[in-house]
Design a protein around this motif. Structure first.
Motif, mmCIF file in Angstrom:
data_model
loop_
_atom_site.group_PDB
_atom_site.id
_atom_site.type_symbol
_atom_site.label_atom_id
_atom_site.label_comp_id
_atom_site.label_asym_id
_atom_site.label_seq_id
_atom_site.Cartn_x
_atom_site.Cartn_y
_atom_site.Cartn_z
ATOM 1 N N MET A 188 0.811 -1.205 0.000
ATOM 2 C CA MET A 188 0.000 0.000 0.000
ATOM 3 C C MET A 188 0.854 1.268 0.000
ATOM 4 S SD MET A 188 -3.030 -1.224 2.630
ATOM 5 C CE MET A 188 -4.304 -0.208 1.861
ATOM 6 N N GLU A 225 -2.580 5.504 1.495
ATOM 7 C CA GLU A 225 -3.734 4.711 1.060
ATOM 8 C C GLU A 225 -4.537 4.115 2.218
ATOM 9 O OE1 GLU A 225 -6.202 4.089 -1.951
ATOM 10 O OE2 GLU A 225 -4.210 4.968 -2.237
ATOM 11 N N ASN A 281 -10.693 3.705 0.405
ATOM 12 C CA ASN A 281 -9.794 2.603 0.054
ATOM 13 C C ASN A 281 -10.540 1.272 0.107
ATOM 14 O OD1 ASN A 281 -7.931 0.329 1.452
ATOM 15 N ND2 ASN A 281 -6.797 1.453 -0.119
ATOM 16 N N ASP A 285 -1.528 -1.295 -4.129
ATOM 17 C CA ASP A 285 -2.697 -0.495 -3.783
ATOM 18 C C ASP A 285 -2.312 0.976 -3.669
ATOM 19 O OD1 ASP A 285 -5.199 0.271 -3.028
ATOM 20 O OD2 ASP A 285 -5.169 -0.696 -1.061
ATOM 21 N N GLY A 286 -2.720 1.753 -4.661
ATOM 22 C CA GLY A 286 -2.433 3.181 -4.692
ATOM 23 C C GLY A 286 -2.962 3.768 -5.975
#
Length: 256
Positions: free
Chosen positions: A66, A70, A76, A151-152
């Motif tokens: 992440m 995030e 999210n 994840d971003g």
């Protein structure tokens, strides 16, 4: 489905707590619902989701890498993956340091790690479009798939892919979905960009975990409904299509 109102903190919740503890100033989310928030689901307490959180055992695991802020964003959806999939790990990413827990996870012999990323960014010999076949030797236990999701934002994900040495030797899984993203809480200029929860669902489908994927899809829909209703100061419809879909998906999973 859980029947409590305060779920045990999962990997993303713990990462968020750690990130908040290191913050020198409050994180101010842009455009999200305002007011007092539930610590279990991040939504305003008036629209809390915790009583409906599903939990589905899976053979596959998810590893979330992440970007810095995030875990703090109310929108999210990696959080939703950790809600549903028990074997979800989450690590914060920094260019100058790597969490030793990530190295330990990738070295665990029970897992077959795969970095989920478009094939055009990887050397051709690293790219796979299916899960590796089990070993022919029956004495060797099949390794469980571990899907590594970056994840971003798209720019952050590309940076993580390029600048994380631990990922360099791993297979790159290129997904080929036949639908476009239905995610409505953040905008993207491209229809082929999916939110983290949608990518995790596609991975579960590829692993043959169709019921778990359906539950995760339904959980995203319920979260989106509550989030948008809170934003517009309207009550959540607990008998509406999103909740009906979640109940049906959880029931089908339990019956399988």
């Amino acid at each position: 489905m859980t029947d409590h109102t305060h779920p045990v903190p999962h990997a993303v919740a713990r990462l968020r707590a750690d990130r908040l503890a290191r913050s020198t100033k409050p994180f101010l989310a842009r455009g999200g619902p305002k007011g007092a928030r539930c610590g279990g689901c991040r939504l305003p307490t008036s629209h809390c989701l915790c009583a409906w959180q599903p939990r589905v055992p899976t053979q596959a695991g998810i590893c979330l890498l992440m970007a810095d802020t995030e875990p703090l964003k109310p929108s999210n959806t990696g959080w939703l993956v950790a809600d549903v999939v028990p074997d979800t790990a989450a690590f914060g990413w920094a260019r100058t340091a790597t969490d030793p827990g990530l190295a330990a996870l990738l070295a665990d012999p029970q897992w077959q790690p795969l970095v989920v990323f478009p094939q055009e960014y990887a050397a051709p010999e690293r790219v796979v479009q299916q899960l590796p076949s089990p070993a022919d030797d029956d004495r060797t236990p099949a390794r469980r798939p571990l899907f590594i999701l970056l994840d971003g934002t798209w720019a952050e994900a590309r940076k993580m892919f390029r600048k994380t040495p631990l990922l360099d030797a791993l297979p790159v899984l290129h997904l080929q979905p036949d639908q476009i993203s239905a995610y409505r809480l953040r905008r993207s200029r491209r229809n082929d960009h999916f939110c983290t929860s949608e990518v995790a669902s596609l991975c579960l489908q590829l692993a043959g975990e169709h019921h778990a994927a359906a539950v995760l899809d339904a959980w995203l829909d319920v979260f989106t409904h509550h989030y948008l209703q809170a934003r517009h100061q309207l009550p959540a419809d607990l008998q509406g299509p999103a909740h009906q879909q979640l109940r049906a998906a959880v029931a089908a999973c339990a019956a399988a």
